[in-house]
Motif scaffolding. Structure first.
Motif, PDB file in Angstrom:
ATOM      1  N   ALA A 254      59.134 -33.548 -12.996  1.00  0.00           N
ATOM      2  CA  ALA A 254      59.398 -32.291 -12.292  1.00  0.00           C
ATOM      3  C   ALA A 254      60.621 -31.578 -12.864  1.00  0.00           C
ATOM      4  O   ALA A 254      60.611 -30.368 -13.086  1.00  0.00           O
TER       5      ALA A 254
ATOM      6  N   VAL B 199      61.444 -27.016  -9.609  1.00  0.00           N
ATOM      7  CA  VAL B 199      61.644 -28.449  -9.449  1.00  0.00           C
ATOM      8  C   VAL B 199      61.337 -28.900  -8.023  1.00  0.00           C
ATOM      9  O   VAL B 199      60.765 -29.970  -7.802  1.00  0.00           O
ATOM     10  N   SER B 200      61.707 -28.103  -7.041  1.00  0.00           N
ATOM     11  CA  SER B 200      61.482 -28.482  -5.642  1.00  0.00           C
ATOM     12  C   SER B 200      60.002 -28.697  -5.355  1.00  0.00           C
ATOM     13  O   SER B 200      59.624 -29.615  -4.616  1.00  0.00           O
TER      14      SER B 200
ATOM     15  N   ALA C 176      55.681 -35.114  -5.764  1.00  0.00           N
ATOM     16  CA  ALA C 176      55.931 -36.517  -6.110  1.00  0.00           C
ATOM     17  C   ALA C 176      56.117 -37.372  -4.855  1.00  0.00           C
ATOM     18  O   ALA C 176      55.561 -38.475  -4.756  1.00  0.00           O
TER      19      ALA C 176
ATOM     20  N   SER D  53      55.586 -28.137 -10.470  1.00  0.00           N
ATOM     21  CA  SER D  53      56.944 -27.799 -10.892  1.00  0.00           C
ATOM     22  C   SER D  53      56.957 -26.547 -11.751  1.00  0.00           C
ATOM     23  O   SER D  53      57.832 -25.689 -11.615  1.00  0.00           O
TER      24      SER D  53
ATOM     25  N   ASP E  38      57.896 -39.413 -11.769  1.00  0.00           N
ATOM     26  CA  ASP E  38      57.378 -38.107 -11.361  1.00  0.00           C
ATOM     27  C   ASP E  38      58.505 -37.099 -11.146  1.00  0.00           C
ATOM     28  O   ASP E  38      58.351 -35.909 -11.423  1.00  0.00           O
ATOM     29  N   THR E  39      59.644 -37.572 -10.641  1.00  0.00           N
ATOM     30  CA  THR E  39      60.787 -36.679 -10.458  1.00  0.00           C
ATOM     31  C   THR E  39      61.306 -36.185 -11.803  1.00  0.00           C
ATOM     32  O   THR E  39      61.664 -35.006 -11.955  1.00  0.00           O
TER      33      THR E  39
ATOM     34  N   ILE F 270      59.018 -32.057  -6.937  1.00  0.00           N
ATOM     35  CA  ILE F 270      59.536 -33.194  -6.188  1.00  0.00           C
ATOM     36  C   ILE F 270      58.769 -33.376  -4.875  1.00  0.00           C
ATOM     37  O   ILE F 270      58.481 -34.503  -4.456  1.00  0.00           O
TER      38      ILE F 270
END
Length: 216
Positions: free
Chosen positions: A170, A37-38, A44, A32, A166-167, A41
């Motif tokens: 992120a 963020v993508s 994750a 991340s 995990d999200t 994710i």
């Protein structure tokens, strides 16, 4: 089907394990930080898919062992209890400066590659396999239903409960990274809580199994 009390206890213990700094959420954090963020994710989700492999392997393996040799299944539970105690002690001995808790930036990679790489990383992680084998059987009660079904339910809880953690890592990676790198106290508290849960669970299960063996 496990009781609501057992499911809630198991879920709570699992969430605490996921919150503690470890290779998986730090890997998500690194992705991340590196590419947004993508990327985190994607990592994750990949780890979750890889975790499903261990769930199925554990269900098939342990269910077969229980069906053909309940005694061997008890031995697996005892070994699992010892392993949980070992993990608990290891948490207490973890040094906040260890290499595995340092967050490093990673090179840019396409999201699809991050996903497949994460799946492979989780599938080939022997520590994940050992944890599933040690952790899941401790909550199974053959008297209330299918061993396979109970193992599957617990395994799915482990995998699914990791996704929101995990999200979140992120999404809030910069803040989380700063906290972990700068606040040793926060990290030590997480490690001690995780260590206490694993050590306590392993000790309780181990003593319970030994008592059952002696009473037979």
């Amino acid at each position: 089907m496990p009781s609501i009390e057992i499911l809630l206890t198991f879920t709570l213990a699992t969430l605490i394990m996921h919150i503690s700094p470890g290779p998986s959420n730090l890997y998500v954090m690194a992705r991340s930080i590196s590419q947004g963020v993508s990327g985190g994710i994607a990592a994750a989700i990949g780890l979750a898919v890889g975790g499903l492999f261990h769930v199925l392997a554990t269900v098939l393996g342990l269910a077969t062992i229980f069906k053909h040799s309940p005694t061997l299944y008890t031995a697996v539970k005892l070994l699992g209890a010892v392993y949980l105690i070992y993990l608990g002690i290891k948490y207490f001995r973890t040094n906040s400066s260890d290499e595995d808790i340092k967050v490093k930036k990673s090179k840019y990679k396409p999201l699809s590659k991050i996903f497949y790489e994460s799946v492979l990383i989780e599938i080939t992680n022997p520590k994940t396999a050992l944890f599933f084998i040690a952790f899941l059987p401790q909550f199974v009660n053959p008297e209330i239903g299918s061993v396979s079904f109970q193992l599957f339910i617990f395994g799915i809880i482990v995998v699914v409960s990791a996704i929101p953690i995990d999200t979140s890592v992120a999404v809030f990676s910069s803040k989380v990274a700063s906290l972990i790198n700068k606040s040793k106290k926060a990290q030590v508290i997480q490690e001690r809580v995780s260590g206490s849960i694993l050590f306590g669970l392993g000790s309780f299960i181990g003593l319970k199994e030994i008592k059952n063996i002696l009473l037979r």
